[in-house]
Design a protein around this motif. Structure first.
Motif, PDB file in Angstrom:
ATOM      1  N   GLU A 146       8.492   3.148   2.396  1.00 46.68           N
ATOM      2  CA  GLU A 146       9.848   3.352   1.901  1.00 46.68           C
ATOM      3  C   GLU A 146       9.939   2.824   0.472  1.00 46.68           C
ATOM      4  OE1 GLU A 146      13.584   4.709   3.170  1.00 46.68           O
ATOM      5  OE2 GLU A 146      12.583   3.632   4.820  1.00 46.68           O
ATOM      6  N   TYR A 147      10.602   3.604  -0.381  1.00 46.40           N
ATOM      7  CA  TYR A 147      10.781   3.190  -1.778  1.00 46.40           C
ATOM      8  C   TYR A 147      11.954   2.227  -1.903  1.00 46.40           C
ATOM      9  CZ  TYR A 147      12.461   3.617  -6.620  1.00 46.40           C
ATOM     10  OH  TYR A 147      12.911   3.351  -7.887  1.00 46.40           O
ATOM     11  N   PRO A 179       6.864   0.429  -4.419  1.00 46.22           N
ATOM     12  CA  PRO A 179       7.341   1.078  -5.645  1.00 46.22           C
ATOM     13  C   PRO A 179       7.256   2.616  -5.633  1.00 46.22           C
ATOM     14  CG  PRO A 179       5.108   0.286  -5.962  1.00 46.22           C
ATOM     15  CD  PRO A 179       5.499  -0.108  -4.570  1.00 46.22           C
ATOM     16  N   ALA A 226      -5.896   7.416  -0.511  1.00 42.43           N
ATOM     17  CA  ALA A 226      -4.638   7.605  -1.250  1.00 42.43           C
ATOM     18  C   ALA A 226      -4.879   8.483  -2.474  1.00 42.43           C
ATOM     19  CB  ALA A 226      -4.086   6.258  -1.666  1.00 42.43           C
ATOM     20  N   SER A 264       5.028   7.996  -0.886  1.00 42.51           N
ATOM     21  CA  SER A 264       3.799   7.422  -0.361  1.00 42.51           C
ATOM     22  C   SER A 264       3.657   7.714   1.127  1.00 42.51           C
ATOM     23  CB  SER A 264       3.849   5.923  -0.616  1.00 42.51           C
ATOM     24  OG  SER A 264       2.723   5.303  -0.116  1.00 42.51           O
ATOM     25  N   ARG A 265       2.401   7.983   1.557  1.00 45.25           N
ATOM     26  CA  ARG A 265       2.128   8.270   2.963  1.00 45.25           C
ATOM     27  C   ARG A 265       0.925   7.489   3.451  1.00 45.25           C
ATOM     28  NH1 ARG A 265       3.643  13.877   2.193  1.00 45.25           N
ATOM     29  NH2 ARG A 265       5.813  13.558   2.573  1.00 45.25           N
ATOM     30  N   CYS A 302      -4.373  -5.321   6.322  1.00 46.23           N
ATOM     31  CA  CYS A 302      -3.939  -4.540   5.147  1.00 46.23           C
ATOM     32  C   CYS A 302      -5.135  -4.309   4.228  1.00 46.23           C
ATOM     33  CB  CYS A 302      -2.847  -5.270   4.364  1.00 46.23           C
ATOM     34  SG  CYS A 302      -1.529  -5.978   5.376  1.00 46.23           S
ATOM     35  N   PHE A 339      -1.198   4.358   8.825  1.00 42.87           N
ATOM     36  CA  PHE A 339      -1.022   3.107   9.540  1.00 42.87           C
ATOM     37  C   PHE A 339       0.433   2.653   9.589  1.00 42.87           C
ATOM     38  CE2 PHE A 339      -1.131  -1.642   9.475  1.00 42.87           C
ATOM     39  CZ  PHE A 339      -1.666  -1.839  10.733  1.00 42.87           C
ATOM     40  N   HIS A 342      -6.517  -1.447   1.773  1.00 47.03           N
ATOM     41  CA  HIS A 342      -6.128  -1.821   0.401  1.00 47.03           C
ATOM     42  C   HIS A 342      -7.087  -2.898  -0.098  1.00 47.03           C
ATOM     43  CE1 HIS A 342      -2.361   0.413   0.726  1.00 47.03           C
ATOM     44  NE2 HIS A 342      -2.088  -0.187   1.868  1.00 47.03           N
ATOM     45  N   SER A 350      -7.509   3.368   0.545  1.00 46.45           N
ATOM     46  CA  SER A 350      -8.501   4.389   0.864  1.00 46.45           C
ATOM     47  C   SER A 350      -7.788   5.665   1.306  1.00 46.45           C
ATOM     48  CB  SER A 350      -9.488   3.900   1.926  1.00 46.45           C
ATOM     49  OG  SER A 350      -8.833   3.084   2.866  1.00 46.45           O
ATOM     50  N   ASP A 382       2.191  -8.873   4.066  1.00 50.88           N
ATOM     51  CA  ASP A 382       3.187  -8.433   5.035  1.00 50.88           C
ATOM     52  C   ASP A 382       4.432  -9.326   5.041  1.00 50.88           C
ATOM     53  OD1 ASP A 382       3.813  -6.298   6.664  1.00 50.88           O
ATOM     54  OD2 ASP A 382       3.379  -7.414   8.511  1.00 50.88           O
ATOM     55  N   LYS A 438       6.686  -0.310   5.394  1.00 54.84           N
ATOM     56  CA  LYS A 438       6.336  -1.169   4.265  1.00 54.84           C
ATOM     57  C   LYS A 438       7.090  -0.643   3.053  1.00 54.84           C
ATOM     58  CE  LYS A 438       3.548  -2.875   7.223  1.00 54.84           C
ATOM     59  NZ  LYS A 438       4.231  -3.838   8.111  1.00 54.84           N
ATOM     60  N   TRP A 439       7.844  -1.521   2.415  1.00 55.23           N
ATOM     61  CA  TRP A 439       8.593  -1.123   1.235  1.00 55.23           C
ATOM     62  C   TRP A 439       7.738  -1.310  -0.006  1.00 55.23           C
ATOM     63  CZ3 TRP A 439      11.046  -2.757   5.583  1.00 55.23           C
ATOM     64  CH2 TRP A 439      12.202  -2.057   5.967  1.00 55.23           C
ATOM     65  N   HIS A 478       5.913  -7.107   1.404  1.00 59.15           N
ATOM     66  CA  HIS A 478       6.194  -5.681   1.580  1.00 59.15           C
ATOM     67  C   HIS A 478       7.087  -5.357   2.768  1.00 59.15           C
ATOM     68  CE1 HIS A 478       4.259  -4.234  -1.930  1.00 59.15           C
ATOM     69  NE2 HIS A 478       3.260  -5.060  -1.715  1.00 59.15           N
TER      70      HIS A 478
HETATM   71  C1  HEC Z   1      -5.150   2.670   7.639  1.00 62.36           C
HETATM   72  C2  HEC Z   1      -5.091   2.303   6.253  1.00 62.36           C
HETATM   73  C3  HEC Z   1      -3.958   1.388   5.818  1.00 62.36           C
HETATM   74  C4  HEC Z   1      -3.631   0.147   6.312  1.00 62.36           C
HETATM   75  C5  HEC Z   1      -4.311  -0.629   7.441  1.00 62.36           C
HETATM   76  C6  HEC Z   1      -2.524  -0.320   5.510  1.00 62.36           C
HETATM   77  N1  HEC Z   1      -2.178   0.632   4.575  1.00 62.36           N
HETATM   78 FE1  HEC Z   1      -0.690   0.472   3.235  1.00 62.36          FE
HETATM   79  N2  HEC Z   1      -1.069   2.363   2.573  1.00 62.36           N
HETATM   80  C7  HEC Z   1      -2.156   3.113   2.956  1.00 62.36           C
HETATM   81  C8  HEC Z   1      -2.175   4.334   2.171  1.00 62.36           C
HETATM   82  C9  HEC Z   1      -3.227   5.436   2.265  1.00 62.36           C
HETATM   83  C10 HEC Z   1      -1.044   4.290   1.328  1.00 62.36           C
HETATM   84  C11 HEC Z   1      -0.597   5.355   0.344  1.00 62.36           C
HETATM   85  C12 HEC Z   1      -0.803   4.923  -1.064  1.00 62.36           C
HETATM   86  C13 HEC Z   1      -0.195   5.882  -2.064  1.00 62.36           C
HETATM   87  O1  HEC Z   1       0.814   6.507  -1.755  1.00 62.36           O
HETATM   88  O2  HEC Z   1      -0.701   5.959  -3.177  1.00 62.36           O
HETATM   89  C14 HEC Z   1      -0.382   3.026   1.593  1.00 62.36           C
HETATM   90  C15 HEC Z   1       0.764   2.614   0.946  1.00 62.36           C
HETATM   91  C16 HEC Z   1       1.252   1.312   1.012  1.00 62.36           C
HETATM   92  C17 HEC Z   1       2.354   0.807   0.241  1.00 62.36           C
HETATM   93  C18 HEC Z   1       3.173   1.573  -0.788  1.00 62.36           C
HETATM   94  C19 HEC Z   1       4.503   1.920  -0.164  1.00 62.36           C
HETATM   95  C20 HEC Z   1       5.482   2.522  -1.155  1.00 62.36           C
HETATM   96  O3  HEC Z   1       6.297   3.361  -0.737  1.00 62.36           O
HETATM   97  O4  HEC Z   1       5.462   2.169  -2.323  1.00 62.36           O
HETATM   98  C21 HEC Z   1       2.540  -0.497   0.593  1.00 62.36           C
HETATM   99  C22 HEC Z   1       3.574  -1.437   0.050  1.00 62.36           C
HETATM  100  C23 HEC Z   1       1.554  -0.792   1.613  1.00 62.36           C
HETATM  101  N3  HEC Z   1       0.794   0.319   1.839  1.00 62.36           N
HETATM  102  C24 HEC Z   1       1.430  -2.036   2.208  1.00 62.36           C
HETATM  103  C25 HEC Z   1       0.582  -2.279   3.282  1.00 62.36           C
HETATM  104  C26 HEC Z   1       0.586  -3.522   4.018  1.00 62.36           C
HETATM  105  C27 HEC Z   1       1.469  -4.715   3.725  1.00 62.36           C
HETATM  106  C28 HEC Z   1      -0.361  -3.396   5.001  1.00 62.36           C
HETATM  107  C29 HEC Z   1      -0.718  -4.413   6.067  1.00 62.36           C
HETATM  108  C30 HEC Z   1       0.387  -4.814   6.914  1.00 62.36           C
HETATM  109  C31 HEC Z   1      -0.931  -2.064   4.876  1.00 62.36           C
HETATM  110  N4  HEC Z   1      -0.335  -1.422   3.822  1.00 62.36           N
HETATM  111  C32 HEC Z   1      -1.921  -1.560   5.688  1.00 62.36           C
HETATM  112  C33 HEC Z   1      -3.070   2.793   3.921  1.00 62.36           C
HETATM  113  C34 HEC Z   1      -3.040   1.663   4.711  1.00 62.36           C
END
Ligand code: HEC
Ligand code: HEC
Ligand code: HEC
Ligand code: HEC
Ligand code: HEC
Length: 468
Positions: A164-165, A152, A232, A156-157, A48, A160, A52, A230, A125, A149-150, A128
């Motif tokens: 979900e909100y 706020p 985002a 969000s997109r 993650c 990886f 992040h 990154s 993990d 991943k749930w 979330h």
């Molecule tokens: C390949 C890059 C990448 C990885 C690896 C990654 N994320 Fe993300 N994640 C993102 C991006 C880009 C966003 C979008 C952020 C936004 O919408 O501002 C995001 C959004 C999220 C959100 C917001 C979801 C929401 O709807 O509010 C959560 C929670 C999250 N990530 C948790 C995790 C967790 C836990 C892990 C590890 C299991 C993880 N992410 C691994 C790129 C990644």
């Protein structure tokens, strides 16, 4: 046949509607149980952190990161397990290593069956993949590990994972799953952080845990614009994950001095102290000092959490102008014991024999609750007689102190080389004059504590910059 199904579903819908009108949950959701999942369904925080990075750096070294490996916890849970013949093993572990319990790796309480990931406490993990809860207290979480991943955000997109909100993430009820601990056998409330918050003005105004603990505001919400990962988009507010309380004791053991510093800063914003002293006092006269403490910044009692273990107290030292101590209370002796036990603000739990105990798993009653509630002010009194031949003026110094645990308890659990830091939350001083001093030579104002000092320093700096 079709008719029966339709009638059946109508009846069902009606029951659900009626139930929801009465406020009784139609489906008491099933919480995730011991061994229902497997630890390979969870992703390591390192992964993650690749996208992040800031959030990962915030979380690293905090008490969530340490929730299982915390040596104080590990020693306590060993004792609790022995005291109860293993009855509390799953109970304690559910909050301190939620992946360990849901994947059936702990108990056994010695951790011998645990995967590496389960040892990383309350982590990305786990938090979330909470897809719902069945209320607050004793960790009634529902977790669905996997792609989604749930969080706020509702837009969000990520490449990886799915996003979900869930509104729960923005509410105190999310934290209240674990920050409300109820004795599993006798129902005694051991940690009432969530319920105290809920019943306070903060609960009424909906100033959530996240507003103070996941923003730089400390005592109120403060927006922190930025990117959540990154690639985002830029957003008006990203929550910080350096979720700290008052624990400056354990984080340095994991090399996280930065977390300890934040805990100190937080403690110094939590409360104010004031002292009321007579302006002058003659030799032989009895002096009464009133010290008032206000919980000005915390959305719950201070201390809270394991408040039967935490200690807050006033150290009061009166010296004459040659530095002789005339009166002291709340100072530490060489073993680290606080003198004047009655002055400690915490929660005293009792066992079935009515004796005080810090072993909350053995407690079934509250003997004394001396904590300071949100926005509450408490006043304590100190008195002494001014000695003969004293060198005037006298200086009264009151320091509000915090300690994560009594030194005696840590000596017993972790050995005598482990010193529990004492943190000055705030301090104030005042002067008592010889009645013979002419009024123009007395400065009656007391010296303000850290909070006010910081404000006045900021003003001085601003004035300096302005004049340049
Ligand atoms: C390949 C890059 C990448 C990885 C690896 C990654 N994320 Fe993300 N994640 C993102 C991006 C880009 C966003 C979008 C952020 C936004 O919408 O501002 C995001 C959004 C999220 C959100 C917001 C979801 C929401 O709807 O509010 C959560 C929670 C999250 N990530 C948790 C995790 C967790 C836990 C892990 C590890 C299991 C993880 N992410 C691994 C790129 C990644
Ligand atoms: C104790 C549970 C907890 C842990 C541990 C945790 N989060 Fe969060 N996270 C939250 C909550 C709650 C929010 C929403 C806060 C709000 O909006 O009020 C959040 C928000 C987010 C968001 C949305 C952007 C933001 O900051 O508001 C992302 C992305 C995210 N977390 C990723 C992570 C990653 C990556 C980790 C591990 C390094 C992690 N979280 C650890 C509870 C947690
Ligand atoms: C899965 C359970 C769980 C959830 C959910 C959770 N926490 Fe915690 N939290 C813990 C545990 C366990 C510890 C303490 C670990 C220890 O001290 O060994 C802790 C520690 C903390 C601390 C540090 C306390 C100190 O003394 O310094 C703070 C502050 C905190 N949590 C706030 C929050 C907030 C705010 C939320 C909601 C956004 C939250 N927690 C959600 C389990 C949880
Ligand atoms: C108005 C701001 C504010 C709100 C709201 C708030 N806190 Fe705190 N919290 C603080 C401050 C300031 C401290 C430091 C004082 C202390 O440690 O007692 C603190 C300390 C803590 C501690 C460490 C307790 C201790 O004494 O060792 C925990 C745990 C905690 N908070 C959890 C929560 C949870 C859970 C919620 C929501 C139910 C919450 N907080 C709501 C400001 C707040
Ligand atoms: C419902 C969740 C929950 C359960 C169950 C639980 N704890 Fe905790 N525990 C917490 C939280 C949250 C904190 C942090 C509170 C604070 O900082 O004051 C904590 C803090 C602690 C601490 C303080 C650690 C430190 O570094 O200061 C110890 C020790 C501890 N727990 C032991 C136990 C034991 C032993 C059990 C079982 C008898 C247990 N806990 C059961 C949630 C839980």
């Amino acid at each position: 046949m079709r008719g029966t199904i339709v009638k059946g579903s109508l009846l069902f819908v009606t029951i659900v509607l009626l139930l929801s009108m009465t406020g009784i949950p139609a489906f008491a959701a099933e919480v995730t149980k011991f061994g229902e999942l497997s630890s390979d369904e969870f992703t390591d925080a390192d992964r993650c952190g690749q996208c992040h990075a800031i959030i990962y750096a915030d979380w690293e070294g905090t008490m969530h990161f340490n929730a299982y490996l915390d040596p104080f916890y590990l020693e306590e849970v060993k004792v609790a397990s022995e005291d109860t013949d293993g009855l509390v093993d799953e109970f304690c572990s559910r909050c301190h290593t939620p992946i360990g319990v849901t994947s059936g790796e702990i108990p056994p309480i010695d951790g011998s069956q645990m995967s590496e990931i389960a040892k990383h406490g309350v982590q990305c993990d786990f938090c979330h993949v909470v897809s719902g809860s069945n209320g607050t207290g004793n960790a009634p979480f529902i977790v669905t590990p996997g792609d989604t991943k749930w969080g706020p955000f509702d837009d969000s997109r990520s490449a990886f994972h799915g996003s979900e909100y869930l509104e729960l993430y923005t509410r105190s009820e999310y934290c209240g799953m674990c920050h409300q601990v109820i004795h599993p056998v006798n129902g005694l409330v051991i940690d009432d952080t969530y319920s105290t918050w809920k019943e306070s003005q903060y609960g009424d105004d909906n100033v959530a845990c996240q507003d103070c603990h996941m923003t730089e505001g400390i005592t109120e919400f403060e927006a922190n614009p930025g990117r959540a990962g990154s690639g985002a988009p830029k957003r008006d507010h990203i929550s910080s994950h350096d979720i700290v309380g008052g624990n400056a004791f354990i984080p340095p053991m994991f090399g996280a001095d930065n977390v300890a510093e934040m805990a100190v800063e937080r403690l110094q914003r939590a409360a104010t102290v004031e002292v009321k002293t007579p302006e002058m006092a003659a030799s032989g006269e009895e002096v009464i000092i009133e010290a008032s403490i206000t919980n000005s910044g915390a959305g719950h009692s201070i201390p809270t959490g394991v408040s039967e273990i935490r200690q807050i107290w006033v150290e009061m030292i009166v010296t004459d102008s040659e530095g002789n101590e005339i009166y002291t209370a709340g100072t530490l002796d060489e073993d680290g014991t606080i003198e004047g036990e009655k002055l400690i603000y915490n929660n005293v739990l009792g066992n079935s024999e009515g004796n005080a105990t810090e072993s909350f798993w053995l407690a079934d009653r509250v003997l004394e609750d001396n904590r300071i509630g949100p926005k509450e002010t408490v006043t304590e009194e100190h008195n002494f007689t001014v000695p003969d031949d004293v060198a005037y003026p006298l200086t009264v110094k009151a320091t509000l102190n915090y300690r994560s645990a009594p030194q005696e308890l840590i000596d017993k659990l972790m050995g005598e080389d482990t010193e529990v830091p004492v943190i000055a939350m705030n301090e104030i001083s005042a002067t008592i004059y010889d009645p013979a001093t002419p009024p123009e030579e007395r400065t009656t104002e007391s010296t303000p504590g850290f909070g006010i000092l910081a404000t006045s320093m900021a003003l001085v700096i601003m004035m300096y910059l302005f004049r340049r």
